[in-house]
Write a protein that holds these residues in place. Structure first.
Motif, PDB file in Angstrom:
ATOM      1  N   PRO A  63       0.842  -1.148   0.097  1.00  0.00           N
ATOM      2  CA  PRO A  63       0.022   0.039  -0.015  1.00  0.00           C
ATOM      3  C   PRO A  63       0.783   1.294   0.045  1.00  0.00           C
ATOM      4  O   PRO A  63       1.873   1.037   0.620  1.00  0.00           O
ATOM      5  N   VAL A  64       0.319   2.283  -0.432  1.00  0.00           N
ATOM      6  CA  VAL A  64       1.129   3.491  -0.768  1.00  0.00           C
ATOM      7  C   VAL A  64       0.530   4.399   0.363  1.00  0.00           C
ATOM      8  O   VAL A  64      -0.521   4.387   0.558  1.00  0.00           O
ATOM      9  N   PRO A  65       1.345   4.838   1.346  1.00  0.00           N
ATOM     10  CA  PRO A  65       0.955   5.574   2.355  1.00  0.00           C
ATOM     11  C   PRO A  65       0.641   7.176   1.986  1.00  0.00           C
ATOM     12  O   PRO A  65       1.017   7.541   0.941  1.00  0.00           O
ATOM     13  N   ASP A  66      -0.352   7.372   2.457  1.00  0.00           N
ATOM     14  CA  ASP A  66      -0.669   8.661   2.514  1.00  0.00           C
ATOM     15  C   ASP A  66      -0.148   9.888   3.245  1.00  0.00           C
ATOM     16  O   ASP A  66      -0.750  10.205   4.196  1.00  0.00           O
ATOM     17  N   VAL A  67       0.946  10.239   2.856  1.00  0.00           N
ATOM     18  CA  VAL A  67       1.732  11.169   3.334  1.00  0.00           C
ATOM     19  C   VAL A  67       1.337  12.549   2.745  1.00  0.00           C
ATOM     20  O   VAL A  67       1.752  12.895   1.550  1.00  0.00           O
ATOM     21  N   ARG A  68       0.879  13.738   3.356  1.00  0.00           N
ATOM     22  CA  ARG A  68       0.697  14.872   3.056  1.00  0.00           C
ATOM     23  C   ARG A  68       1.822  15.686   3.392  1.00  0.00           C
ATOM     24  O   ARG A  68       2.208  15.729   4.755  1.00  0.00           O
ATOM     25  N   ARG A  69       2.446  16.425   2.749  1.00  0.00           N
ATOM     26  CA  ARG A  69       3.634  17.418   3.023  1.00  0.00           C
ATOM     27  C   ARG A  69       2.937  18.667   3.559  1.00  0.00           C
ATOM     28  O   ARG A  69       1.824  19.148   3.333  1.00  0.00           O
TER      29      ARG A  69
END
Length: 178
Positions: free
Chosen positions: A141-147
């Motif tokens: 899974p691709v992590p949902d990292v918001r900058r």
């Protein structure tokens, strides 16, 4: 062998093994044998079908795959018939009745043609679709990292400061005089 050839061979073995067992039971019942075999007969039939499927999957077919499939299906049904005859509680001997022989022959021809058609037409498509589905489902899974991005705060319009200075400053309570 490449992975596609291995997959087709395994699938061919699975089809041949399961068809041998199923047709053995059906032809045995149609030919006058017991319609519902005993538990011991079913276990031995499953083992024999698995062996036939494994041998089919490991064999290389260079030429005439339809004849190879017919021969393997006939051998698998023969093993199935022998297993059902020896392990069942009824005693009709090892002879084949004409109805049973016709059912085995028809099932061999139709089964070989269906398995070959499945190999040629469907297995390429099914293998491609399954490869894509497995790749999608097994992808991490691709992590949902918001900058964090800085938010620009809007400054007050400088004309408001000019208006307040021109009016003499801000208004406040009257000063006491002495």
């Amino acid at each position: 062998m490449n992975s596609r050839t291995d997959g087709v061979a395994r699938t061919r073995g699975m089809f041949v093994g399961s068809a041998s067992g199923a047709v053995s039971i059906a032809a045995h019942g149609l030919g006058g044998g017991v319609a519902v075999p005993s538990e011991q007969a079913v276990v031995l039939l499953l083992a024999g079908s698995a062996v036939v499927g494994a041998i089919t999957a490991s064999a290389r077919t260079v030429g005439h795959p339809l004849l190879f499939l017919g021969a393997v299906l006939a051998a698998g049904q023969g093993i199935g018939h022998l297993t059902l005859t020896l392990a069942s509680d009824h005693g009709h001997g090892l002879h084949l009745t004409p109805q049973m022989l016709a059912a085995h022959a028809a099932a061999t021809v139709v089964g070989a043609m269906l398995i070959r058609a499945a190999e040629r037409a469907l297995l390429g498509v099914i293998t491609s679709v399954l490869r894509i589905v497995v790749a999608v489902l097994s992808a991490p899974p691709v992590p949902d990292v918001r900058r964090w991005t800085p938010t620009v705060v809007r400054r007050l319009d400088p004309t408001i400061g000019w208006i307040t200075r021109s009016a003499g400053g801000t208004r406040g309570p009257p000063a006491l005089s002495r």
